[in-house]
Design a protein around this motif. Structure first.
Motif, PDB file in Angstrom:
ATOM      1  N   GLU A 102       0.625  -1.276  -0.071  1.00  0.00           N
ATOM      2  CA  GLU A 102       0.129   0.164  -0.045  1.00  0.00           C
ATOM      3  C   GLU A 102       0.792   1.315   0.144  1.00  0.00           C
ATOM      4  O   GLU A 102       0.533   2.308  -0.629  1.00  0.00           O
ATOM      5  CB  GLU A 102      -0.855  -0.109   1.214  1.00  0.00           C
ATOM      6  N   LYS A 103       1.880   1.482   0.887  1.00  0.00           N
ATOM      7  CA  LYS A 103       2.610   2.539   1.020  1.00  0.00           C
ATOM      8  C   LYS A 103       3.602   2.807  -0.416  1.00  0.00           C
ATOM      9  O   LYS A 103       3.526   4.000  -0.700  1.00  0.00           O
ATOM     10  CB  LYS A 103       3.597   2.493   2.135  1.00  0.00           C
ATOM     11  N   GLN A 104       3.984   1.830  -0.861  1.00  0.00           N
ATOM     12  CA  GLN A 104       4.903   1.988  -2.012  1.00  0.00           C
ATOM     13  C   GLN A 104       3.794   2.216  -3.179  1.00  0.00           C
ATOM     14  O   GLN A 104       4.224   3.024  -3.909  1.00  0.00           O
ATOM     15  CB  GLN A 104       5.232   0.499  -2.584  1.00  0.00           C
ATOM     16  N   LEU A 136       9.781   4.404  -3.882  1.00  0.00           N
ATOM     17  CA  LEU A 136       9.804   4.779  -5.337  1.00  0.00           C
ATOM     18  C   LEU A 136      10.729   3.667  -6.119  1.00  0.00           C
ATOM     19  O   LEU A 136      10.166   2.908  -7.025  1.00  0.00           O
ATOM     20  CB  LEU A 136       9.960   6.021  -5.595  1.00  0.00           C
ATOM     21  N   MET A 137      11.930   3.506  -5.644  1.00  0.00           N
ATOM     22  CA  MET A 137      12.902   2.687  -6.344  1.00  0.00           C
ATOM     23  C   MET A 137      12.280   1.436  -6.352  1.00  0.00           C
ATOM     24  O   MET A 137      12.329   0.495  -7.455  1.00  0.00           O
ATOM     25  CB  MET A 137      14.299   2.853  -5.735  1.00  0.00           C
ATOM     26  N   ARG A 138      11.863   0.725  -5.140  1.00  0.00           N
ATOM     27  CA  ARG A 138      11.404  -0.648  -5.190  1.00  0.00           C
ATOM     28  C   ARG A 138      10.277  -0.792  -5.869  1.00  0.00           C
ATOM     29  O   ARG A 138      10.047  -1.852  -6.466  1.00  0.00           O
ATOM     30  CB  ARG A 138      11.239  -0.947  -3.580  1.00  0.00           C
ATOM     31  N   GLY A 139       9.268   0.203  -5.776  1.00  0.00           N
ATOM     32  CA  GLY A 139       7.860  -0.042  -6.558  1.00  0.00           C
ATOM     33  C   GLY A 139       8.408  -0.023  -8.039  1.00  0.00           C
ATOM     34  O   GLY A 139       7.705  -0.809  -8.757  1.00  0.00           O
ATOM     35  N   MET A 140       9.037   0.986  -8.616  1.00  0.00           N
ATOM     36  CA  MET A 140       9.550   1.085  -9.851  1.00  0.00           C
ATOM     37  C   MET A 140      10.152  -0.220 -10.525  1.00  0.00           C
ATOM     38  O   MET A 140       9.711  -0.840 -11.397  1.00  0.00           O
ATOM     39  CB  MET A 140      10.191   2.227 -10.210  1.00  0.00           C
ATOM     40  N   LYS A 141      11.007  -0.600  -9.700  1.00  0.00           N
ATOM     41  CA  LYS A 141      11.636  -1.919  -9.973  1.00  0.00           C
ATOM     42  C   LYS A 141      10.571  -3.036 -10.198  1.00  0.00           C
ATOM     43  O   LYS A 141      10.475  -3.848 -11.179  1.00  0.00           O
ATOM     44  CB  LYS A 141      12.787  -2.339  -8.972  1.00  0.00           C
ATOM     45  N   PHE A 142       9.723  -3.131  -9.140  1.00  0.00           N
ATOM     46  CA  PHE A 142       8.612  -4.175  -9.407  1.00  0.00           C
ATOM     47  C   PHE A 142       7.785  -4.090 -10.545  1.00  0.00           C
ATOM     48  O   PHE A 142       7.579  -4.937 -11.266  1.00  0.00           O
ATOM     49  CB  PHE A 142       7.860  -4.049  -8.094  1.00  0.00           C
ATOM     50  N   LEU A 143       7.403  -2.871 -10.809  1.00  0.00           N
ATOM     51  CA  LEU A 143       6.632  -2.756 -12.027  1.00  0.00           C
ATOM     52  C   LEU A 143       7.390  -2.840 -13.343  1.00  0.00           C
ATOM     53  O   LEU A 143       6.564  -3.276 -14.167  1.00  0.00           O
ATOM     54  CB  LEU A 143       6.131  -1.178 -11.996  1.00  0.00           C
ATOM     55  N   ARG A 144       8.474  -2.366 -13.299  1.00  0.00           N
ATOM     56  CA  ARG A 144       9.259  -2.612 -14.349  1.00  0.00           C
ATOM     57  C   ARG A 144       9.459  -4.157 -15.028  1.00  0.00           C
ATOM     58  O   ARG A 144       9.486  -4.553 -16.195  1.00  0.00           O
ATOM     59  CB  ARG A 144      10.744  -2.014 -14.313  1.00  0.00           C
ATOM     60  N   GLU A 145       9.874  -4.842 -13.941  1.00  0.00           N
ATOM     61  CA  GLU A 145       9.898  -6.308 -14.165  1.00  0.00           C
ATOM     62  C   GLU A 145       8.652  -6.875 -14.578  1.00  0.00           C
ATOM     63  O   GLU A 145       8.711  -7.870 -15.243  1.00  0.00           O
ATOM     64  CB  GLU A 145      10.298  -6.991 -12.539  1.00  0.00           C
ATOM     65  N   GLY A 146       7.340  -6.235 -14.141  1.00  0.00           N
ATOM     66  CA  GLY A 146       6.394  -7.008 -14.627  1.00  0.00           C
ATOM     67  C   GLY A 146       5.660  -6.443 -15.707  1.00  0.00           C
ATOM     68  O   GLY A 146       4.806  -7.191 -16.331  1.00  0.00           O
ATOM     69  N   LEU A 147       5.963  -5.296 -16.213  1.00  0.00           N
ATOM     70  CA  LEU A 147       5.052  -4.823 -17.223  1.00  0.00           C
ATOM     71  C   LEU A 147       6.019  -4.657 -18.534  1.00  0.00           C
ATOM     72  O   LEU A 147       5.337  -4.495 -19.479  1.00  0.00           O
ATOM     73  CB  LEU A 147       4.652  -3.144 -16.680  1.00  0.00           C
ATOM     74  N   ARG A 148       7.292  -4.557 -18.337  1.00  0.00           N
ATOM     75  CA  ARG A 148       8.241  -4.381 -19.642  1.00  0.00           C
ATOM     76  C   ARG A 148       7.498  -3.225 -20.625  1.00  0.00           C
ATOM     77  O   ARG A 148       7.861  -2.011 -20.232  1.00  0.00           O
ATOM     78  CB  ARG A 148       8.334  -5.542 -20.466  1.00  0.00           C
ATOM     79  N   GLU A 149       6.880  -3.649 -21.582  1.00  0.00           N
ATOM     80  CA  GLU A 149       6.503  -2.591 -22.624  1.00  0.00           C
ATOM     81  C   GLU A 149       5.416  -1.751 -22.252  1.00  0.00           C
ATOM     82  O   GLU A 149       5.094  -0.637 -22.653  1.00  0.00           O
ATOM     83  CB  GLU A 149       6.079  -3.334 -23.880  1.00  0.00           C
ATOM     84  N   ASP A 150       4.675  -2.114 -21.099  1.00  0.00           N
ATOM     85  CA  ASP A 150       3.611  -1.442 -20.731  1.00  0.00           C
ATOM     86  C   ASP A 150       3.894  -0.368 -19.599  1.00  0.00           C
ATOM     87  O   ASP A 150       2.966   0.380 -19.077  1.00  0.00           O
ATOM     88  CB  ASP A 150       2.438  -2.157 -20.189  1.00  0.00           C
ATOM     89  N   PHE A 151       5.254  -0.350 -19.138  1.00  0.00           N
ATOM     90  CA  PHE A 151       5.666   0.364 -18.043  1.00  0.00           C
ATOM     91  C   PHE A 151       5.629   1.653 -18.070  1.00  0.00           C
ATOM     92  O   PHE A 151       4.837   2.554 -17.297  1.00  0.00           O
ATOM     93  CB  PHE A 151       6.923   0.200 -17.601  1.00  0.00           C
ATOM     94  N   VAL A 152       5.725   2.233 -19.388  1.00  0.00           N
ATOM     95  CA  VAL A 152       5.699   3.740 -19.668  1.00  0.00           C
ATOM     96  C   VAL A 152       4.010   4.215 -19.635  1.00  0.00           C
ATOM     97  O   VAL A 152       3.649   5.470 -19.307  1.00  0.00           O
ATOM     98  CB  VAL A 152       6.359   4.206 -21.042  1.00  0.00           C
TER      99      VAL A 152
END
Length: 167
Positions: A102-104, A136-152
């Motif tokens: 939740e906080k991330q 932010l760093m941990r959240g973005m890393k998690f999102l980047r790993e799972g979304l790849r092309e949809d991250f942006v």
């Protein structure tokens, strides 16, 4: 020193309101940290050093925003107006965001979707700026790993609508 600092910062940011805000924040930080300041050092040089760093950090943040906006525009153009495909990709982003603690999630949404600065988010949640950066760093890393092309597409919300679960 307010007038001199404002003019100095304005030379970097070319926006009087931003310069005033940054100088105001500099004086607030000076006051908060007054107990740890060395009284033998020049306050004027300290203030101007902090002013320069604040202005450069602001410009760096603006550059990141511009790059993200450009990436969002390119990504939106690549969907070729296919609203169904875009909505499907946004659903994947929403789903991945919901998997964050939740906080991330709240920090990522404030910084990336709403465009708030670390300082603003830290004050809102009553946490340090470093804690905001870590979330932010941990959240973005998690999102980047799972979304790849949809991250942006996460940044697309800042130009369209806020997600349903946006705090």
């Amino acid at each position: 020193y307010y007038k001199d600092l404002t003019g100095f910062v304005y030379g970097f940011v070319n926006d009087l309101e931003v310069a005033r805000d940054l100088v105001h924040d500099i004086f607030l930080n000076l006051w908060k940290n007054r107990s740890v300041l060395n009284p033998d050092r020049s306050v004027k040089s300290y203030l101007f050093t902090i002013a320069r760093n604040s202005a450069l950090n602001y410009l760096k943040h603006q550059r990141v925003i511009a790059i993200n906006e450009w990436q969002v525009a390119v990504e939106y153009e690549n969907t070729d107006g296919d609203e169904e495909e875009l909505e499907e990709r946004l659903k994947r982003v929403r789903k991945r965001l919901e998997e964050l603690p939740e906080k991330q999630r709240a920090v990522v949404l404030r910084c990336c979707v709403e465009g708030k600065m670390y300082k603003e988010v830290a004050a809102e949640f009553n946490i340090s700026e470093n804690t905001v950066k870590t979330h932010l760093m941990r959240g973005m890393k998690f999102l980047r790993e799972g979304l790849r092309e949809d991250f942006v597409l996460l940044f697309l919300w800042s130009t369209t609508k806020k997600p349903d679960f946006c705090c």
